[in-house]
Design an enzyme around this catalytic site. Structure first.
Site, PDB file in Angstrom:
ATOM      1  CG  HIS A  90       9.123  -4.225   0.972  1.00 54.15           C
ATOM      2  ND1 HIS A  90       8.773  -3.198   0.119  1.00 54.15           N
ATOM      3  CD2 HIS A  90       7.973  -4.696   1.485  1.00 54.15           C
ATOM      4  CE1 HIS A  90       7.464  -3.070   0.109  1.00 54.15           C
ATOM      5  NE2 HIS A  90       6.945  -3.953   0.940  1.00 54.15           N
ATOM      6  CD  GLU A 132      -3.796  -4.896   1.882  1.00 54.00           C
ATOM      7  OE1 GLU A 132      -4.990  -5.050   2.203  1.00 54.00           O
ATOM      8  OE2 GLU A 132      -3.204  -3.806   2.020  1.00 54.00           O
ATOM      9  CB  THR A 153       0.542  -4.660  -1.326  1.00 53.53           C
ATOM     10  OG1 THR A 153       0.588  -5.244  -0.016  1.00 53.53           O
ATOM     11  CG2 THR A 153       0.270  -3.188  -1.207  1.00 53.53           C
ATOM     12  CB  CYS A 183       5.598   4.025   2.944  1.00 51.63           C
ATOM     13  SG  CYS A 183       5.790   2.468   3.825  1.00 51.63           S
ATOM     14  CB  CYS A 189       7.085   0.364  -2.123  1.00 48.61           C
ATOM     15  SG  CYS A 189       6.456   1.970  -1.756  1.00 48.61           S
ATOM     16  CD  GLU A 213       1.410  -2.613   4.092  1.00 50.87           C
ATOM     17  OE1 GLU A 213       0.716  -3.107   3.185  1.00 50.87           O
ATOM     18  OE2 GLU A 213       1.780  -1.413   4.094  1.00 50.87           O
ATOM     19  CE1 TYR A 264       7.144  -2.372   4.187  1.00 53.89           C
ATOM     20  CE2 TYR A 264       5.761  -2.173   6.122  1.00 53.89           C
ATOM     21  CZ  TYR A 264       6.019  -2.739   4.887  1.00 53.89           C
ATOM     22  OH  TYR A 264       5.140  -3.644   4.357  1.00 53.89           O
ATOM     23  CB  CYS A 272      -0.543   0.781   1.656  1.00 54.47           C
ATOM     24  SG  CYS A 272       0.511  -0.264   0.648  1.00 54.47           S
TER      25      CYS A 272
END
Lengths: 482, 87
Positions: free
Chosen positions: A290, A255, A189, A297, A102, A445, A294, A98
């Site tokens: 968001h 995180e 994050t 990423c 973003c 996640e 995904y 991660c």
């Protein structure tokens, strides 16, 4: 734009208050547990410097006309939305982790269009506040943590009904020059690797929740802000001194629980303050962007996992087996399905009143709903191909041991021509992604980031247009609509 | 020395080594100076795409003696022929 090294120095120079295992950490840059996560964010700066990635990593700012990192950009077209997903796939491929930048980018775009509409209704100054803030972020090429999720306490009660009012971040004092806020944000994050934090409410709110409908941005080292880093599976392997057992020795994620203990926010940094009817709009738009993310990423990380699974099949001498080939096909199919969803919700994006582009909400939620499932299956297939040695292999220290090393080399060798160390390295990478430190980002996640599965199902139900589909069925079945 | 301006696609999922592709050209054409896409009035423009999607925008990029869009290693032969004509 900053270079990667300049970024690291800029984080090192901050006075961010970080705690981990009961101790205060001076800087993420110098912590062996946090440094891999910093490296992931650094990669977003490093890649932007390379001509072979410039077209994805950089863009021209519509605010200033200057070249900026795409992570600081307000999407001006469907093509921008598509390039965002492609950029995220690239970053996932290069880090297998991660890379954390973003959430800020998605917050920028949600706040941009929402503040425009709030100002239109209430004649507030939030859109201008935000544009000036974003110009500064773009100019300095900052990394901004997007903070949405409150701890929430009793999920059955509204923010203002909680027995502890701080379980949702809220305004506790209003002054002429700003507000004071108190509360916390969970699962933040990349917060230790960020220059700024941009806060948003986490749910739709009612008029009685006025003090909770707050959005603002402040530097991460503002007085009153401190963070408690979350544990990750296999995190202390980073303290062992080796490189193999971590699986991914260079990159990682992080995180934290971030506490806002009576933090002052000046007026020009406020983007929403009591307009509860727009809280839900902001949340939905951020969540939509968001959920689109995904589809980029996790696909990039999936590319690495598929590559690792194919490699271990080679090293094990199992690559020709038809079931192995078929499992790699299935992994590819699932991974590209996620990418298809990311591209689809981007291609179907549309212009908002403010001028920026918003993804197709239904397809973005479909994208994320698939992401809550497919990485688990991709991980399962990777473990299947890797074999049990993935979780029983001796440590790097044993491999390097004068007496034990030769036995490890001899008995854990796969095919001729491939050093045992290579086999162990790939096994550890698969372990890292499926149940180690990177599983935080790749699996859990994928499940809960950008909203848990039920959150997408609610949005899919709202957007699914069942009434129109009933009419379609009636038309085909020759049933009178009346 | 002839200047060749190179613009790469974003590299989201390249099927081959794009940078290596350009580097190998310099071996065959040592008289060429490879510059970035913002080079002023290049002699030749080369767009290096990582896959058949050819998604990179390159309308602004022109070369005085030609332009070529490569999307796979198989395009090398035709590109070399175009560069040889320039000699």
């Amino acid at each position: 734009m900053m270079t990667g090294e300049q970024y690291v120095e800029s984080i090192r120079s901050m006075k961010t208050e970080i705690y981990m295992f009961g101790e205060k950490i001076n800087s993420a840059a110098d912590s062996p547990i946090l440094r891999p996560s910093l490296n992931s964010v650094k990669a977003t700066y490093d890649l932007a410097e390379k001509p072979e990635y410039e077209d994805l990593m950089t863009v021209t700012s519509h605010l200033t006309g200057k070249k900026i990192n795409r992570f600081c950009h307000i999407h001006q077209s469907a093509e921008d939305l598509i390039n965002k997903v492609k950029m995220q796939r690239l970053c996932g491929q290069k880090t297998a982790a991660c890379f954390q930048r973003c959430v800020g980018m998605d917050a920028f775009n949600a706040i941009y269009s929402t503040t425009f509409e709030v100002d239109k209704k209430y004649n507030t100054p939030y859109f201008n506040n935000f544009k000036e803030y974003l110009k500064m972020v773009q100019e300095k090429d900052l990394t901004v943590d997007g903070a949405m999720t409150d701890p929430k306490g009793d999920r059955g009660l509204a923010p203002s009904q909680q027995s502890d009012p701080d379980l949702y971040l809220h305004v506790v004092e209003r002054r002429a020059d700003g507000v004071v806020v108190r509360g916390a944000k969970s699962h933040q994050t990349g917060i230790s690797n960020s220059h700024e934090v941009i806060v948003m409410p986490t749910i739709a709110m009612r008029p009685e929740d006025k003090d909770y409908a707050i959005s603002f941005a402040v530097p991460v080292d503002t007085k009153g802000i401190f963070m408690i880093v979350g544990r990750q599976s296999c995190d202390t392997r980073k303290l062992e001194g080796g490189k193999i057992d971590m699986g991914n020795s260079e990159f990682g994620g992080m995180e934290a629980l971030v506490v806002f203990d009576n933090v002052f926010v000046p007026n020009d940094r406020i983007f929403l303050n009591g307009e509860t009817d727009f809280s839900g709009v902001l949340v939905e738009r951020f969540a939509g962007y968001h959920r689109q993310s995904y589809g980029g990423c996790k696909v990039g990380v999936g590319d690495v996992l598929i590559g690792a699974a194919a490699l271990i099949a080679d090293y094990n001498g199992a690559a020709k087996a038809s079931h192995v080939k078929d499992k790699l096909i299935e992994m590819t199919h699932l991974n590209e399905t996620l990418y298809s969803c990311g591209i689809a919700c981007s291609a179907q994006g549309s212009k908002t009143e403010s001028g920026n582009y918003l993804i197709d909400m239904l397809l973005a939620n479909v994208c994320k709903q698939n992401v809550t499932r497919y990485p688990y299956e991709i991980a399962r297939l990777a473990e299947d191909i890797a074999g049990g040695l993935m979780v029983t292999a001796p440590s790097e220290k044993d491999l390097r041991h004068e007496k034990l090393g030769p036995y490890v080399e001899k008995y854990l060798k796969g095919v001729d021509g491939v050093p045992t160390e290579y086999r162990l390295r790939v096994l550890r990478l698969i372990e890292n992604l499926t149940l180690g430190a990177a599983a935080v980002g790749y699996r859990t996640e994928s499940m809960h980031g950008a909203g848990s599965p039920q959150a997408q199902r609610i949005m899919i139900a709202r957007q699914g247009n069942i009434a129109q589909k009933k009419d379609l069925a009636k038309a085909i079945a020759k049933i009178d609509k009346k | 020395m002839a200047v060749i301006a190179v613009k790469y696609c974003g590299g989201c999922n390249p099927r081959y080594d794009r940078v290596g592709f350009v580097r190998s050209l310099q071996g065959d054409f040592p008289e060429l100076e490879v510059a970035g896409a913002d080079a002023a009035e290049p002699d030749f423009a080369l767009v290096v795409c990582g896959c058949p999607a050819r998604c990179v925008q390159h309308e602004q990029l022109t070369g005085r003696q030609g332009k070529f869009v490569a999307a796979s290693p198989e395009d090398r032969e035709a590109l070399c022929a175009a560069l040889a004509e320039m000699r």
